[in-house]
Write an enzyme that holds these catalytic residues in place. Structure first.
Site, PDB file in Angstrom:
ATOM      1  N   GLU A 183       0.957   3.914   1.843  1.00 17.73           N
ATOM      2  CA  GLU A 183       1.465   4.321   3.154  1.00 17.73           C
ATOM      3  C   GLU A 183       2.597   3.414   3.625  1.00 17.73           C
ATOM      4  O   GLU A 183       3.583   3.894   4.194  1.00 17.73           O
ATOM      5  CB  GLU A 183       0.346   4.283   4.215  1.00 17.73           C
ATOM      6  CG  GLU A 183      -0.812   5.199   3.910  1.00 17.73           C
ATOM      7  CD  GLU A 183      -1.986   4.498   3.240  1.00 17.73           C
ATOM      8  OE1 GLU A 183      -3.125   4.814   3.580  1.00 17.73           O
ATOM      9  OE2 GLU A 183      -1.744   3.637   2.356  1.00 17.73           O
ATOM     10  N   CYS A 200      -2.548  -0.037   7.344  1.00 13.91           N
ATOM     11  CA  CYS A 200      -1.754   1.189   7.254  1.00 13.91           C
ATOM     12  C   CYS A 200      -1.893   2.034   8.512  1.00 13.91           C
ATOM     13  O   CYS A 200      -0.911   2.607   8.992  1.00 13.91           O
ATOM     14  CB  CYS A 200      -2.147   1.965   6.004  1.00 13.91           C
ATOM     15  SG  CYS A 200      -1.721   1.070   4.483  1.00 13.91           S
ATOM     16  N   HIS A 245       0.857  -1.182   0.000  1.00 17.50           N
ATOM     17  CA  HIS A 245       0.000   0.000   0.000  1.00 17.50           C
ATOM     18  C   HIS A 245       0.896   1.237   0.000  1.00 17.50           C
ATOM     19  O   HIS A 245       2.045   1.192   0.454  1.00 17.50           O
ATOM     20  CB  HIS A 245      -0.880   0.023   1.250  1.00 17.50           C
ATOM     21  CG  HIS A 245      -2.020  -0.937   1.206  1.00 17.50           C
ATOM     22  ND1 HIS A 245      -3.177  -0.735   1.911  1.00 17.50           N
ATOM     23  CD2 HIS A 245      -2.186  -2.116   0.549  1.00 17.50           C
ATOM     24  CE1 HIS A 245      -4.011  -1.733   1.700  1.00 17.50           C
ATOM     25  NE2 HIS A 245      -3.430  -2.591   0.878  1.00 17.50           N
ATOM     26  N   CYS A 257      -6.344   2.352   5.657  1.00 17.58           N
ATOM     27  CA  CYS A 257      -7.008   1.112   6.044  1.00 17.58           C
ATOM     28  C   CYS A 257      -6.452   0.652   7.399  1.00 17.58           C
ATOM     29  O   CYS A 257      -5.563   1.290   7.970  1.00 17.58           O
ATOM     30  CB  CYS A 257      -6.766   0.038   4.983  1.00 17.58           C
ATOM     31  SG  CYS A 257      -5.048  -0.568   4.931  1.00 17.58           S
TER      32      CYS A 257
END
Length: 161
Positions: free
Chosen positions: A67, A98, A65, A95
């Protein structure tokens, strides 16, 4: 909406739109690579020390992801797992994974563009970033360049349908 954040303690003004624009460029590169268009930058004292765009599909790795990649790069820059003086900018509300990494890295401020009503963990579904039982909490600043961030996400999912 243009947001100028004034940090009284250090007497510095921070233009959140400036950093969110960088994150949005990274999200656009993810979009071009047929990835969910999420981009993230981490800033320290006016310098970007971490960048990431979603690469989960191309890398075939659930951890890729935006992040997570930006946090990894920023930790490498700092030579430490603690990002205590940094601000994280991400185009979409983090999410659970993260948000957990943000808490673990001790990021004090998280700025995001648009909410994620299906998986957001900075207040939409859960509020991991401000869970009082954790040893760290982040200040959350939502809605920076919200229209632009939301438009990119909705355009991506409309294209996939």
């Amino acid at each position: 909406m243009h947001i100028l954040y004034y940090h009284i303690m250090e007497n510095i003004s921070i233009d959140h739109d400036y950093y969110m624009s960088m994150a949005l460029e990274l999200a656009e590169s993810a979009y071009a690579a047929d990835e969910v268009p999420v981009g993230c930058v981490i800033a320290l004292d006016g310098e970007v020390i971490g960048r990431g765009s979603n690469r989960r599909n191309s890398a075939k790795n659930a951890l890729f992801h935006a992040e997570m990649l930006a946090i990894g790069e920023a930790c490498g820059f700092m030579g430490d797992w603690r990002l205590e003086d940094c601000t994280l900018y991400v185009t979409v509300e983090p999410c659970a994974m993260c948000a957990g990494a943000i808490v673990n890295a001790r990021v004090p401020t998280v700025v995001y563009g648009c909410a994620n009503p299906k998986a957001g963990c900075a207040g939409s579904i859960l509020d991991i970033l401000n869970e009082p039982r954790f040893n760290h909490r982040s200040q959350v600043i939502p809605g920076v360049m919200e229209t632009e961030c939301a438009r990119l996400m909705s355009g991506f999912f409309a294209k996939r349908r």
